[in-house]
Write an enzyme that holds these catalytic residues in place. Structure first.
Site, PDB file in Angstrom:
ATOM      1  N   ASP A  25     -20.600   5.434  26.794  1.00 33.34           N
ATOM      2  CA  ASP A  25     -21.124   4.617  27.881  1.00 33.34           C
ATOM      3  C   ASP A  25     -22.344   5.363  28.475  1.00 33.34           C
ATOM      4  OD1 ASP A  25     -20.099   2.522  30.224  1.00 33.34           O
ATOM      5  OD2 ASP A  25     -21.185   4.254  30.992  1.00 33.34           O
TER       6      ASP A  25
ATOM      7  N   LEU B 116     -16.193  -0.186  26.725  1.00 30.63           N
ATOM      8  CA  LEU B 116     -16.647   0.608  25.567  1.00 30.63           C
ATOM      9  C   LEU B 116     -15.509   0.834  24.572  1.00 30.63           C
ATOM     10  CD1 LEU B 116     -19.279   2.995  25.044  1.00 30.63           C
ATOM     11  CD2 LEU B 116     -17.030   3.945  24.501  1.00 30.63           C
TER      12      LEU B 116
ATOM     13  N   ASP C 101     -12.824  -0.972  24.084  1.00 33.94           N
ATOM     14  CA  ASP C 101     -12.510  -2.239  23.403  1.00 33.94           C
ATOM     15  C   ASP C 101     -13.546  -2.540  22.311  1.00 33.94           C
ATOM     16  OD1 ASP C 101     -10.272  -2.682  24.961  1.00 33.94           O
ATOM     17  OD2 ASP C 101     -10.928  -4.601  25.780  1.00 33.94           O
TER      18      ASP C 101
ATOM     19  N   LYS D 241      -4.968  -3.055  21.540  1.00 35.77           N
ATOM     20  CA  LYS D 241      -5.845  -4.226  21.446  1.00 35.77           C
ATOM     21  C   LYS D 241      -7.326  -3.878  21.580  1.00 35.77           C
ATOM     22  CE  LYS D 241      -3.458  -6.983  24.439  1.00 35.77           C
ATOM     23  NZ  LYS D 241      -3.024  -8.275  24.986  1.00 35.77           N
TER      24      LYS D 241
HETATM   25  N1  LIG Z   1      -7.556  -3.319  25.391  1.00 36.53           N
HETATM   26  C1  LIG Z   1      -6.732  -3.514  26.400  1.00 36.53           C
HETATM   27  O1  LIG Z   1      -5.508  -3.563  26.238  1.00 36.53           O
HETATM   28  C2  LIG Z   1      -7.300  -3.650  27.782  1.00 36.53           C
HETATM   29  C3  LIG Z   1      -6.458  -3.504  28.896  1.00 36.53           C
HETATM   30  C4  LIG Z   1      -7.020  -3.581  30.174  1.00 36.53           C
HETATM   31  C5  LIG Z   1      -8.384  -3.818  30.325  1.00 36.53           C
HETATM   32  N2  LIG Z   1      -9.147  -3.975  29.210  1.00 36.53           N
HETATM   33  C6  LIG Z   1     -10.584  -4.253  29.341  1.00 36.53           C
HETATM   34  O2  LIG Z   1     -11.228  -3.201  30.044  1.00 36.53           O
HETATM   35  C7  LIG Z   1     -12.438  -3.722  30.598  1.00 36.53           C
HETATM   36  C8  LIG Z   1     -12.650  -3.128  31.965  1.00 36.53           C
HETATM   37  O3  LIG Z   1     -12.744  -1.738  31.845  1.00 36.53           O
HETATM   38  P1  LIG Z   1     -13.580  -0.859  32.876  1.00 36.53           P
HETATM   39  O4  LIG Z   1     -13.301  -1.317  34.243  1.00 36.53           O
HETATM   40  O5  LIG Z   1     -13.337   0.545  32.511  1.00 36.53           O
HETATM   41  O6  LIG Z   1     -15.098  -1.308  32.577  1.00 36.53           O
HETATM   42  P2  LIG Z   1     -16.387  -0.576  32.006  1.00 36.53           P
HETATM   43  O7  LIG Z   1     -16.122   0.043  30.706  1.00 36.53           O
HETATM   44  O8  LIG Z   1     -17.489  -1.578  32.086  1.00 36.53           O
HETATM   45  O9  LIG Z   1     -16.668   0.601  33.062  1.00 36.53           O
HETATM   46  C9  LIG Z   1     -16.957   0.285  34.402  1.00 36.53           C
HETATM   47  C10 LIG Z   1     -18.239   0.957  34.900  1.00 36.53           C
HETATM   48  O10 LIG Z   1     -18.009   2.329  35.110  1.00 36.53           O
HETATM   49  C11 LIG Z   1     -19.019   3.115  34.485  1.00 36.53           C
HETATM   50  N3  LIG Z   1     -18.330   4.361  34.135  1.00 36.53           N
HETATM   51  C12 LIG Z   1     -17.331   4.502  33.237  1.00 36.53           C
HETATM   52  N4  LIG Z   1     -16.810   5.742  33.308  1.00 36.53           N
HETATM   53  C13 LIG Z   1     -17.510   6.403  34.257  1.00 36.53           C
HETATM   54  C14 LIG Z   1     -17.432   7.714  34.797  1.00 36.53           C
HETATM   55  N5  LIG Z   1     -16.486   8.589  34.422  1.00 36.53           N
HETATM   56  N6  LIG Z   1     -18.331   8.063  35.753  1.00 36.53           N
HETATM   57  C15 LIG Z   1     -19.252   7.174  36.191  1.00 36.53           C
HETATM   58  N7  LIG Z   1     -19.350   5.917  35.748  1.00 36.53           N
HETATM   59  C16 LIG Z   1     -18.499   5.534  34.778  1.00 36.53           C
HETATM   60  C17 LIG Z   1     -19.509   2.270  33.346  1.00 36.53           C
HETATM   61  O11 LIG Z   1     -20.830   2.584  33.024  1.00 36.53           O
HETATM   62  C18 LIG Z   1     -19.415   0.866  33.945  1.00 36.53           C
HETATM   63  O12 LIG Z   1     -20.570   0.582  34.691  1.00 36.53           O
HETATM   64  C19 LIG Z   1     -12.315  -5.227  30.593  1.00 36.53           C
HETATM   65  O13 LIG Z   1     -13.201  -5.780  29.654  1.00 36.53           O
HETATM   66  C20 LIG Z   1     -10.875  -5.471  30.165  1.00 36.53           C
HETATM   67  O14 LIG Z   1     -10.714  -6.657  29.444  1.00 36.53           O
HETATM   68  C21 LIG Z   1      -8.646  -3.883  27.963  1.00 36.53           C
END
Ligand SMILES: NC(=O)c1ccc[n+]([C@@H]2O[C@H](COP(=O)([O-])OP(=O)(O)OC[C@H]3O[C@@H](n4cnc5c(N)ncnc54)[C@H](O)[C@@H]3O)[C@@H](O)[C@H]2O)c1
Length: 377
Positions: free
Chosen positions: A49, A114, A116, A149
């Site tokens: 990311d 990322l 996923d 998933k």
């Molecule tokens: N595969 C599964 O079983 C499963 C389960 C739950 C959620 N999800 C998916 O996860 C997604 C949401 O994940 P998310 O909230 O992590 O979103 P994301 O990956 O978009 O991250 C959120 C934000 O945080 C920033 N970021 C990430 N790590 C950071 C860090 N350590 N320091 C500073 N910034 C950082 C990223 O750049 C982004 O802007 C959804 O698409 C959801 O569908 C999947």
């Protein structure tokens, strides 16, 4: 000699590890080197990311170079709007450019979007390439990066295209949350509250009265460790016997009945966990209406969500949209509603007979609950 009728039966053993790995990028921490099989003179595709790269890129590059492995880094922008097939194709192109061999693990460092994306790309590349996840958001640590998933959004539908392809190893480092903003910590808290409400009353007790502090400290300390571990324990206990979702009554779908539509309709306003929180609040009202949950326990749950800075209602949540959302979730669940509802705190039942009048009544009940003084933090 056959008679023109063949049946093929095969089994696939699935083994993957999720491991605590504090200071995962410290030069002397061998966890990632073992998981990604870093051998001197080799190279690895590392998908990161962009924001994570800005904060931790230096340490990641130094880690690989310290093991005399060349990192081919692909940086991707996070956020729901970037969860597309085009991003998967970019990863495949990077794998080609890095001359990735079939058994070379890809390393994914980032949030749920990322991991996923890399998971889907890895499942497609050469029909299945191993990968290792280092989640960097709370939602990644307790949910997205511990299951099997993978997905991208497609034609306005959340996670419409995806596969089941777990990483061989997921390495958990809570310290990476230091650079994540509080809103995204709250976002992950929604999935933790989910596990507490439908499965783990002890986890609920660990959260109650401490949620705001846990968010502020980014789950540092002993309570943070216990909260993360209990959330993952509960999640894996639910996932392991049903990894390929042959059973479509899933307790972990609590908060995920109405939220996929709410999340997509409100893009880019609501984060995943925020939409889940809105769904949890409504599902609690449904449970109160059915006499499954006391109003007092619903208020305690609403207070937890609010203490995490999460929304508990949204203007798009009118009965028409919620009913359509339920119809889509019902198709996803093989034609049954299978709505997980709390049956007291820490337990779950499934509803299969929700009607539009009941749904409408529950949206009104939620508004009344939110007016109660106990719903405040
Ligand atoms: N595969 C599964 O079983 C499963 C389960 C739950 C959620 N999800 C998916 O996860 C997604 C949401 O994940 P998310 O909230 O992590 O979103 P994301 O990956 O978009 O991250 C959120 C934000 O945080 C920033 N970021 C990430 N790590 C950071 C860090 N350590 N320091 C500073 N910034 C950082 C990223 O750049 C982004 O802007 C959804 O698409 C959801 O569908 C999947």
């Amino acid at each position: 000699m056959s008679h023109g009728d063949w049946t093929v039966r095969a089994r696939q053993d699935v083994v993957y590890r999720v491991t605590d790995a504090p200071d995962v990028f410290a030069p002397d921490n061998g966890a990632l080197a073992r998981a990604a099989r870093l051998e001197p003179g080799t190279s690895r595709l590392v998908v990161m990311d962009e924001n994570v790269f800005a904060h931790h890129g230096h340490a990641v590059l130094a880690y690989f170079l310290g093991h005399r492995v060349t990192p081919h880094v692909l940086r991707l922008t996070g956020g729901e709007s970037r969860k597309t097939l085009a991003a998967v194709e970019r990863i495949a192109r990077a794998a080609d450019a890095a001359r990735l061999a079939r058994r070379d693990p890809i390393v994914a460092v980032g949030g749920g979007v990322l991991t996923d994306l890399v998971g889907l790309a890895a499942s497609l590349y050469r029909r299945g390439t191993p990968y290792v996840r280092v989640p960097t958001t709370l939602i990644g640590l307790v949910d997205a990066a511990v299951g099997a998933k993978t997905a991208v959004n497609f034609r306005g539908h959340k996670n419409r295209l995806g596969t089941y392809h777990p990483a061989t190893d997921t390495l958990l480092d809570r310290g990476l949350l230091r650079t994540l903003d509080e809103r995204h910590i709250g976002n992950g808290m929604a999935e933790i509250v989910k596990m507490a409400v439908i499965k783990d009353a002890t986890l609920f007790d660990l959260l109650e009265g401490h949620t705001a502090d846990l968010v502020r400290t980014r789950l540092a300390g002993e309570r943070g460790r216990q909260v993360m571990h209990r959330a993952i324990d509960g999640m894996l206990e639910e996932l392991e016997p049903n990894l390929w979702e042959h059973e479509l009554c899933r307790a972990v779908d609590f908060g995920h009945t109405f939220s996929p539509a709410v999340e997509m309709v409100t893009q880019p306003e609501l984060l995943h966990g925020e939409a889940v929180s809105v769904d949890i609040a409504l599902s609690c009202a449904l449970a109160v209406d059915r006499g499954l949950l006391t109003p007092a326990d619903a208020l305690r749950t609403l207070a937890l969500l609010r203490a995490a800075g999460l929304p508990v209602r949204h203007r798009v949540c009118e009965p028409g949209l919620l009913w359509e959302a339920l119809a889509d979730s019902t198709r996803h669940r093989g034609g049954e509603q299978n709505i997980p509802l709390p049956n007291g705190l820490g337990k779950c039942v499934f509803a299969g007979d929700l009607t539009l009048p009941e749904l409408t009544r529950s949206t009104e009940l939620l508004l009344r609950l939110l007016d109660e003084p106990g719903a405040a933090v």
